[in-house]
Each structure stands twice: as structure tokens, then as C-alpha cells.
Design a protein around this motif. Structure first.
Motif, short mmCIF file in Angstrom:
data_model
loop_
_atom_site.label_atom_id
_atom_site.label_comp_id
_atom_site.label_asym_id
_atom_site.label_seq_id
_atom_site.Cartn_x
_atom_site.Cartn_y
_atom_site.Cartn_z
N TYR A 1 0.81 -1.22 0.00
CA TYR A 1 0.00 0.00 0.00
C TYR A 1 0.85 1.28 0.00
O TYR A 1 0.53 2.23 0.69
CB TYR A 1 -0.98 0.03 1.19
CG TYR A 1 -1.63 -1.29 1.51
CD1 TYR A 1 -2.01 -2.16 0.48
CD2 TYR A 1 -1.88 -1.67 2.82
CE1 TYR A 1 -2.62 -3.38 0.77
CE2 TYR A 1 -2.49 -2.88 3.12
CZ TYR A 1 -2.85 -3.73 2.08
OH TYR A 1 -3.44 -4.93 2.37
N HIS A 2 1.88 1.31 -0.81
CA HIS A 2 2.75 2.48 -0.86
C HIS A 2 2.43 3.40 -2.04
O HIS A 2 3.05 4.46 -2.17
CB HIS A 2 4.22 2.06 -0.90
CG HIS A 2 4.70 1.50 0.41
ND1 HIS A 2 5.22 2.30 1.41
CD2 HIS A 2 4.69 0.23 0.89
CE1 HIS A 2 5.54 1.53 2.45
NE2 HIS A 2 5.23 0.28 2.16
N ASN A 3 1.50 3.02 -2.90
CA ASN A 3 1.04 3.94 -3.94
C ASN A 3 0.00 4.88 -3.35
O ASN A 3 -0.53 4.64 -2.26
CB ASN A 3 0.46 3.17 -5.12
CG ASN A 3 1.52 2.33 -5.82
OD1 ASN A 3 2.70 2.69 -5.83
ND2 ASN A 3 1.11 1.20 -6.38
N ASP B 1 -1.41 -6.03 -8.19
CA ASP B 1 -0.12 -5.69 -8.78
C ASP B 1 0.69 -5.01 -7.69
O ASP B 1 0.19 -4.14 -6.98
CB ASP B 1 -0.32 -4.75 -9.98
CG ASP B 1 0.94 -4.54 -10.79
OD1 ASP B 1 1.89 -3.91 -10.26
OD2 ASP B 1 0.98 -4.97 -11.96
N ASN B 2 1.95 -5.40 -7.54
CA ASN B 2 2.80 -4.87 -6.47
C ASN B 2 3.80 -3.85 -6.96
O ASN B 2 4.78 -3.55 -6.26
CB ASN B 2 3.52 -6.03 -5.77
CG ASN B 2 2.57 -6.91 -4.99
OD1 ASN B 2 1.97 -7.83 -5.54
ND2 ASN B 2 2.39 -6.62 -3.72
N GLY B 3 3.56 -3.30 -8.13
CA GLY B 3 4.43 -2.25 -8.66
C GLY B 3 3.91 -0.87 -8.36
O GLY B 3 3.25 -0.63 -7.34
N PHE B 4 4.18 0.07 -9.27
CA PHE B 4 3.87 1.48 -9.07
C PHE B 4 2.59 1.93 -9.76
O PHE B 4 1.89 2.79 -9.25
CB PHE B 4 5.01 2.35 -9.64
CG PHE B 4 6.35 2.15 -9.00
CD1 PHE B 4 6.76 2.96 -7.96
CD2 PHE B 4 7.23 1.20 -9.48
CE1 PHE B 4 8.00 2.82 -7.38
CE2 PHE B 4 8.48 1.03 -8.92
CZ PHE B 4 8.87 1.85 -7.86
N ASP B 5 2.34 1.41 -10.95
CA ASP B 5 1.36 2.02 -11.85
C ASP B 5 0.30 1.02 -12.27
O ASP B 5 0.43 0.33 -13.29
CB ASP B 5 2.07 2.59 -13.08
CG ASP B 5 3.00 3.73 -12.70
OD1 ASP B 5 2.48 4.78 -12.30
OD2 ASP B 5 4.23 3.57 -12.80
N MET C 1 -0.66 6.26 -12.17
CA MET C 1 -1.16 6.47 -10.82
C MET C 1 -1.43 7.95 -10.62
O MET C 1 -0.68 8.80 -11.11
CB MET C 1 -0.14 5.97 -9.79
CG MET C 1 -0.57 6.11 -8.34
SD MET C 1 -2.21 5.45 -7.94
CE MET C 1 -1.98 3.71 -8.31
N TRP C 2 -2.49 8.24 -9.87
CA TRP C 2 -2.89 9.61 -9.61
C TRP C 2 -1.76 10.42 -8.95
O TRP C 2 -1.03 9.90 -8.12
CB TRP C 2 -4.12 9.65 -8.71
CG TRP C 2 -5.34 9.09 -9.36
CD1 TRP C 2 -5.98 7.91 -9.07
CD2 TRP C 2 -6.06 9.67 -10.45
NE1 TRP C 2 -7.05 7.74 -9.90
CE2 TRP C 2 -7.13 8.80 -10.76
CE3 TRP C 2 -5.92 10.84 -11.20
CZ2 TRP C 2 -8.05 9.06 -11.77
CZ3 TRP C 2 -6.83 11.10 -12.22
CH2 TRP C 2 -7.88 10.22 -12.49
#
Length: 494
Positions: free
Chosen positions: A250-252, A279-283, A305-306
């Protein structure tokens, strides 16, 4: 006089002015759906109609930043080669004048229906003073849509503990003799929840229940819900806003994931297990799924990502979709893998077997900025190992996939990826078998990494220089590349 048709015509003219220049830009993706120009976010209306896949998306045709939402539109016969179609929906009525927000599609009586959220801003704070309703548009050919005179078909939120402003993103399906839809919502105390509705004809809708509600660290709003059946279970996919980071999760800014459970269609209650990221990436945000004619559950998400820096905005475009992913359920968890149709894009294969790596190592023919890799690594005594993608040693650019055997984790590091946002994302992965399987898709400004045949996926937008094409393998002791295949991928979308 404003009409739906005149608004669509103005939008299509604007896109046509820019699309040629945008298509030639260095970060313009070659096999991912993206706008011909200006802004794109959530996938909408993902469906199979008259032998073709249809994908709509949130679109601002007049600016490369988010604004009044239209529905852009592409279609495909094979999930690979997508054709851009005229914009399908424009804000034009009193109930949607400030945006045709997200929604979904369903076929009924040979026609394709779109159900979407009409958004109207009221004077005041944008997050509080808004009116959201649900509306329908219909088409005989899947291309040209007319809004129904009965709109809005759901005009007010249900009574009870439901926030009256945030009430959006209908996802429709048919079960037995009824149509159902889920809507994203939140409580008056700002806890995310999903609402369940039922209809006999798509026009008259009855509220059944709050189907699921967040407790604890589950966000203040659940957007873009999607419910589907898989192997006798119901899967609820949603995008919670406002979850706090927990360990590696939950870092995004906002998250996208799912719960697995059983839905009681009579009471409308979903009894479910714990939440998992998709998905465990960024976007990766606002995923939407569809059932195709082969019986497969296919997923596509917004590959951004917003509130991130988007370097393409100054070149008149922003936003993209992930590659289509096939979703399966294994031991209570979803596995996602690339749609096999993407193999159509492959050029000549470059192959290695049994290659030993002791420090940084390049392999002849293994490089590129529009490629697919399939790799099996036998890590032997190595504690830390991985590969560096889109490397340009002259500028120090690289995107690093690093495995930590002691921690049982894999991380995706884009701190040196070039332009755009930076950061590291980390997740746990099974390394008990002495090997890791990787399936990597690199496009001009994206990386998608599928680990252990869909156990975990990590997605990132990156914006390196055109020279950043090298790939390096690395390890702290030694490892063996048991097998490696690399293909250059052809351009699929213009």
C-alpha cells in the motif's frame, strides 16, 4: 445548442490535430492501448461484442491533464491489434454536464449498452459538492451511442449510511434472469464500501444492500468495483483510496486489489476473505475484467497512478493501459498472466541455456526497448541477484529488479530510470524451489514483470533516454540462467 453529437465532433477534431505527432514521440507505447492524444485514465466498458473486444476509457480530449471526462474507444479482434474508434460518450446533458465518469458495458437484445456515472459539480468544494447519477447509452453497432431518454436510471444514492456525494463506477452483469450492478461508495464516516443493485430491464433498478464494507485499514472510498464468478467463488475487485502503508504493501497513492468470497444473491451480502493487491508495482489502478468467448476472465488496468509526474504531458499525451492479463484462481488467490495472443508480436527468438553469471553480465542480442523476455533463474548460492533493464551506462540510467533470498522478497527500483517519478516497490515471493520464473514485457515507457507464472506482478512507467536499451544480469555469488528467450516485439497500435 449543445448536443451529444456536436460535443463528440469537437472532441474528435481536437484528437485528429495531434495524433500524428504524438504517435512518433519516443515514449509513445507500441503495443499498449493509450490515447491518440491528451489524457487517459480508467478502463471502462471492457466487453466482447459481435466477435470483437471493445475497450473504452476515461478521456479528456482537450488537454493532457485530467478534466471533463469523455469515453474514448478502441476495439480488437485478438486483444493485440487495437483500432482507435470515434469517441463514444461526451458530457452533454444536465445530469452529466461535468463528466461521463467510469462504468461498464453489457450486451442485451443484440445491442451494446454502456452504464456510466454522470457527474455534476456544484458550487463549493470539489470533493463534497457534487452530484453523481447512473445513466445508460445504447448502440446497434458498438460504435455510435445514444443516451437513453429515461436517464438517469439511478438518480439518488440509497438511504442509510451512504455518503450522498460519492456514488459511482457501475459494473453490470447478468445472473439468472436479472441484471446486477455494483457501485463504488463510502459511508458518512468515510469508510469504503460497495453497493449492490438489481434490475429486470437495465432501466429500473432496486437497491439490494451494502454488499461489502471496509473495516480497519481499508480506505475512505472504494472506486471501480467489479464482481465476477471464478471457479465457484465470487471475486470482488476494487480500488480503495486512502489505505495506509503496511510493511511492503500500500505504498502507492491509491491501491487496486481483490477479495474472494461467496455472494448471497438474496441478501446481497458478500462473505469474503482478506484483501490482496493485484499488482505490487507502481502504476496499476481501476482494473476492469470481462469474460470473453473462450470463457477466460481478462483484466486490463490503467497503467499510471494519480498525482504522479507524467513527463509525456508536455508532449500532448498521458496515460496508458496494461497489457491484457488472463486471471485464474489458485488456492484462494488470483494469478494473472499475459494474454497468450501477445505472442503474435514476436520477432526472431534469441535463446540461451545454462549460462553462469558471477558478476554483472551482458549477453549478446539481449537488449531493447520494445521486447519480451522469458527467464528461468536457478539462483544456487546467490543471496542477492536479478537483472537491470533499460540500462544506459553513459547516463547511469537503469531499472533494477532485485531478488533478496534471505528476505524472500523482490523489489523493483526506478530511482535511476530516467525522467519521471522514482521509488522502490517490494513484495514477498516464493523462492523455496531454488528457481524463479520471470516473464517481462518492456515497451517504450513501461515495464511489466510477471513472477513465478503470475504469483506476483510488478508494473511501472519509466521514461529513460532512447539510448537506454542494455540489459545486465547480476549476482553477489553466482547463479545460473537455466533458460532465457528474448523477442523484439512488433508495433501493434498506431
Amino acid at each position: 445548442m449543445i448536443t451529444h453529437q456536436t460535443e463528440l465532433e469537437k472532441a474528435n477534431i481536437e484528437i485528429n490535430k495531434l495524433k500524428e505527432r504524438v504517435s512518433q514521440h519516443q515514449w509513445n507505447l507500441h503495443y499498449h492501448v493509450m490515447p491518440q492524444a491528451n489524457w487517459m485514465n480508467d478502463p471502462n466498458g471492457f466487453s466482447f461484442y459481435k466477435g470483437e473486444y471493445h475497450l473504452f476509457y476515461q478521456h479528456h480530449p482537450f488537454n493532457s491533464k485530467w478534466g471533463p471526462m469523455y469515453w474514448g474507444h478502441v476495439k480488437s479482434k485478438d486483444l493485440v491489434h487495437w483500432e482507435h474508434l470515434p469517441i463514444a460518450l461526451a458530457p452533454s446533458e444536465d445530469y452529466d454536464k461535468d463528466g461521463c465518469f467510469s462504468g461498464s458495458a453489457i450486451e442485451k437484445d443484440g445491442k451494446l449498452y454502456l452504464m456510466y456515472t454522470g457527474n455534476v459539480w456544484i458550487d463549493g468544494k470539489l470533493d463534497e459538492d457534487l452530484k453523481q447519477v447512473q445513466a445508460l447509452a445504447v448502440s446497434d453497432d458498438g460504435i455510435h451511442f445514444e443516451k437513453l431518454k429515461e436517464n438517469p436510471v439511478i438518480s439518488v444514492p440509497p438511504k442509510g449510511d451512504v455518503n450522498t456525494f460519492h456514488f459511482r463506477d457501475p459494473k453490470i452483469w447478468k445472473h439468472n434472469d436479472h441484471y446486477y450492478c455494483v457501485l463504488g461508495s463510502k459511508t458518512k464516516a468515510n469508510k469504503g464500501q460497495v453497493l449492490l443493485y438489481r434490475s429486470e430491464n437495465l432501466i429500473n433498478w432496486d437497491f439490494i444492500s451494502v454488499m461489502a464494507k471496509g473495516e480497519g485499514n481499508f480506505g475512505f472510498m472504494w472506486e471501480c468495483p467489479d464482481l465476477f464468478e471464478l471457479d465457484g467463488n465470487e471475486v470482488l475487485v476494487m480500488s480503495p483510496q486512502g489505505m495506509n502503508p503496511e510493511a511492503n504493501n500500500y505504498h502507492n497513492l491509491h491501491q487496486a486489489g481483490y477479495v474472494v468470497g461467496q455472494l448471497d444473491y438474496q441478501t446481497g451480502e458478500l462473505k469474503h476473505e482478506s484483501f490482496h493487491l493485484l499488482d505490487n508495482g507502481f502504476d496499476f489502478y481501476a482494473p476492469q475484467t470481462m469474460l470473453d468467448d473462450k470463457g477466460r476472465r481478462i483484466l486490463i488496468a490503467w497503467m499510471d497512478m494519480w498525482e504522479n509526474d507524467m513527463p509525456t504531458q508536455e508532449f500532448n499525451y498521458a496515460g496508458a493501459m496494461t497489457i491484457p492479463r488472463v486471471v485464474t484462481l489458485q488456492d484462494g488467490q488470483l494469478f494473472t498472466n499475459p494474454a497468450p495472443e501477445l505472442m503474435k508480436l514476436r520477432g526472431e527468438e534469441v535463446q540461451y541455456k545454462g549460462e553462469i553469471v558471477e558478476t554483472d553480465k551482458r549477453l549478446d542480442g539481449i537488449q531493447g526497448d520494445c521486447i519480451e523476455l522469458k527467464i528461468v533463474i536457478e539462483f544456487q548460492d546467490a543471496i542477492e541477484f536479478g537483472l537491470k533493464l533499460r540500462v544506459d551506462e553513459a547516463t547511469g540510467q537503469e531499472t533494477v529488479l532485485r531478488f533478496d533470498r534471505q528476505g524472500g522478497t523482490v523489489s523493483l527500483d526506478r530511482n535511476q530510470s530516467g525522467n519521471g517519478p522514482s521509488g522502490v516497490r517490494t513484495t514477498e515471493v516464493d523462492m523455496t524451489k531454488g528457481k524463479v520464473h520471470l516473464h517481462v514485457f518492456i515497451d517504450k515507457s513501461s515495464v511489466e514483470v510477471f513472477i513465478n507464472e503470475g504469483e506476483k506482478v510488478m508494473t511501472a512507467r519509466i521514461y529513460p533516454s532512447e539510448q537506454a536499451k542494455e540489459i545486465l544480469f547480476f549476482t553477489d555469488i553466482s547463479m545460473k540462467i537455466e533458460s532465457l528467450s528474448k523477442w523484439d516485439l512488433k508495433r501493434a497500435i498506431k
